[in-house]
Enzyme design. Structure first.
Site, PDB file in Angstrom:
ATOM      1  N   TYR A  56     -46.177  23.531  13.323  1.00  0.00           N
ATOM      2  CA  TYR A  56     -46.776  22.913  12.297  1.00  0.00           C
ATOM      3  C   TYR A  56     -46.679  23.478  11.191  1.00  0.00           C
ATOM      4  O   TYR A  56     -46.951  24.515  10.717  1.00  0.00           O
ATOM      5  CB  TYR A  56     -48.442  22.840  12.724  1.00  0.00           C
ATOM      6  CG  TYR A  56     -48.785  22.385  14.014  1.00  0.00           C
ATOM      7  CD1 TYR A  56     -47.910  21.248  14.586  1.00  0.00           C
ATOM      8  CD2 TYR A  56     -50.030  22.710  14.642  1.00  0.00           C
ATOM      9  CE1 TYR A  56     -48.356  20.803  15.943  1.00  0.00           C
ATOM     10  CE2 TYR A  56     -50.280  22.145  15.711  1.00  0.00           C
ATOM     11  CZ  TYR A  56     -49.610  20.903  16.413  1.00  0.00           C
ATOM     12  OH  TYR A  56     -49.859  20.603  17.669  1.00  0.00           O
ATOM     13  N   SER A 207     -55.302  14.277  20.185  1.00  0.00           N
ATOM     14  CA  SER A 207     -55.260  12.954  19.510  1.00  0.00           C
ATOM     15  C   SER A 207     -56.217  12.081  20.326  1.00  0.00           C
ATOM     16  O   SER A 207     -56.132  10.887  20.623  1.00  0.00           O
ATOM     17  CB  SER A 207     -53.941  12.164  19.388  1.00  0.00           C
ATOM     18  OG  SER A 207     -53.127  12.670  18.498  1.00  0.00           O
TER      19      SER A 207
END
Length: 332
Positions: A56, A207
Site C-alpha cells: 500500500y 471490502s
C-alpha cells in the site's frame, strides 16, 4: 466494542477492524492528517485492529500506521497490527505487479515491514497473494521461522484456495484468512467458511462495504478522482453499475425501516455471519469511521437476514470484482 478471537492460538481483536489501504493508495488523494485523526477516532471507539500491507503506497501506509500508533496515548500494546507481503510493486511504475513468496523474500519483507512500522513484532502476518511459483509449504515454513524468532505472532493467508489453506495449516497453525466478502461478494460463504471453521481459522473480510458501493453514496463514477481504482473496476462500469444499483435500492429501503444507514446494514450482515468473522472496513474520514463502527449496534432479526438474502443472494452482483489481470492473481 465486542472482542472476537481469530484462530485457535488466542489472537483477540475488536469485532471490527480498520482497513488502512485507502488512506495511502487506490482511492484518490492522500490526506495523512485526516487519516491519523481517523485512526485515533477508531481507537477511541474501541477498535484495536489495524490492517495494512507493504504494497500500500507502496510502503507509505505502513509508515502512516507507525506514526498513528506512536502518537496514540494508549501505546503499542493496545493495538493489534496486521500487515502483508507477497505483492511486488515498483514506485517508478505504478502499473507494475509482481509476486514472490520465496523463503528468502519472506524474511527480507518481514524485516523491512518491522522497520517501517517501528515495532519488534508483527501481530498478524499475511501472505498477501499466493505465489504460483513457490510451494505454499515453503512459504509457510519461512513464516513459521519468523514466529520462532519472535518477529511475528500469528500467520495469515489472503485470497487463498481451500486446497492451499489445508496445505498451509499442515505446516503451521493459521490464525486468519483475509478475503473480499460482503453482501455483493458472497463467493466464500459456501466454499471457504465451512473449511475455516473445521480448521479453527478466523475470517477477516476486506471490502465489506463493496468498496463503498453498498453505502449508497456512489451512484456513478463521474465524481470519483481520476486515480480512483473504482473507475476501472468492472462492477462500477456501465450496465453492471446500473444493475448493481438494484442491490443498493433494496438496502436503502430496509435501512430506512431499521433506522440505520445502508452501509451500517451491510456491515451488520457481515458481523452476523459468525463470531469468528472480523470485517475491516476501510476509510480515511472520521465521519465514516464513526458511521461504520455504529454498525455494531445494529441488530438483525431472522426476518431481516431473510430479507437481505432476497436483496442480495449469492451471485447477484454484476461484473467481476477486479479487472482481468488482478482476477488472475487470485488463488482459486
Amino acid at each position: 466494542m465486542e472482542k472476537r478471537t481469530l484462530g485457535k492460538q488466542g489472537l483477540v481483536v475488536s469485532a471490527m477492524g480498520l482497513g488502512c489501504m485507502g488512506m495511502s493508495d487506490f482511492y484518490g488523494p492522500r490526506d495523512d492528517e485526516e487519516s491519523l485523526r481517523t485512526i485515533h477516532r477508531a481507537f477511541e471507539l474501541g477498535v484495536t485492529f489495524l490492517d495494512t500491507s507493504d504494497m500500500y503506497g507502496p510502503h507509505t501506509n505502513e509508515r502512516l500506521v507507525a506514526r498513528a500508533v506512536r502518537e496514540w496515548p494508549g501505546g503499542r500494546d493496545s493495538v493489534v497490527i496486521a500487515t502483508k507481503f507477497g505483492i511486488l510493486r515498483d514506485p517508478g511504475n505504478p502499473a507494475f505487479r509482481g509476486y514472490s513468496s520465496k523463503p528468502e523474500y519472506v524474511k527480507k519483507a518481514c524485516d523491512a515491514s518491522l522497520q517501517r512500522l517501528g515495532i519488534d513484532t508483527i501481530d498478524l502476518y499475511y501472505q498477501h497473494r499466493v505465489d504460483p511459483d513457490t510451494p505454499i509449504e515453503d512459504t509457510i515454513g519461512a513464516m513459521s521461522e519468523l514466529v520462532r524468532e519472535g518477529k511475528v505472532r500469528h500467520l495469515g493467508l489472503s485470497e487463498a484456495s481451500v486446497e492451499t489453506i489445508r496445505r498451509a495449516a499442515k505446516v503451521h497453525p493459521i490464525a486468519a484468512l483475509q478475503s473480499e466478502f460482503s453482501l455483493w461478494t458472497r463467493d466464500y460463504q459456501a466454499t471457504h467458511l465451512p473449511v475455516l471453521r473445521e480448521l479453527g481459522i478466523g475470517f477477516v473480510p476486506y471490502s465489506p462495504l463493496g468498496r463503498g458501493f453498498l453505502t449508497g453514496r456512489i451512484k456513478k463514477t463521474d465524481g470519483l478522482d481520476a486515480t480512483d481504482f473504482r473507475r476501472r473496476n468492472p462492477r462500477f462500469q456501465g450496465e453492471n453499475l446500473e444493475r448493481n444499483l438494484g442491490i443498493v435500492a433494496g438496502l436503502e429501503a430496509l435501512a430506512a425501516r431499521k433506522g440505520c444507514t445502508p452501509g451500517q446494514l451491510a456491515l451488520a450482515w457481515v458481523l452476523a455471519q459468525g463470531p469468528d468473522i472480523v470485517p475491516i472496513p476501510g476509510t480515511k474520514r472520521v465521519k465514516y469511521v464513526e458511521e461504520n463502527i455504529g454498525a455494531a449496534a445494529v441488530k438483525l432479526s431472522p426476518e431481516d437476514l431473510r430479507e437481505l438474502d432476497r436483496i442480495a443472494p449469492p451471485g447477484s452482483a454484476f461484473g467481476e470484482r477486479y479487472p482481468a489481470p488482478a482476477m488472475g492473481s487470485l488463488n482459486r
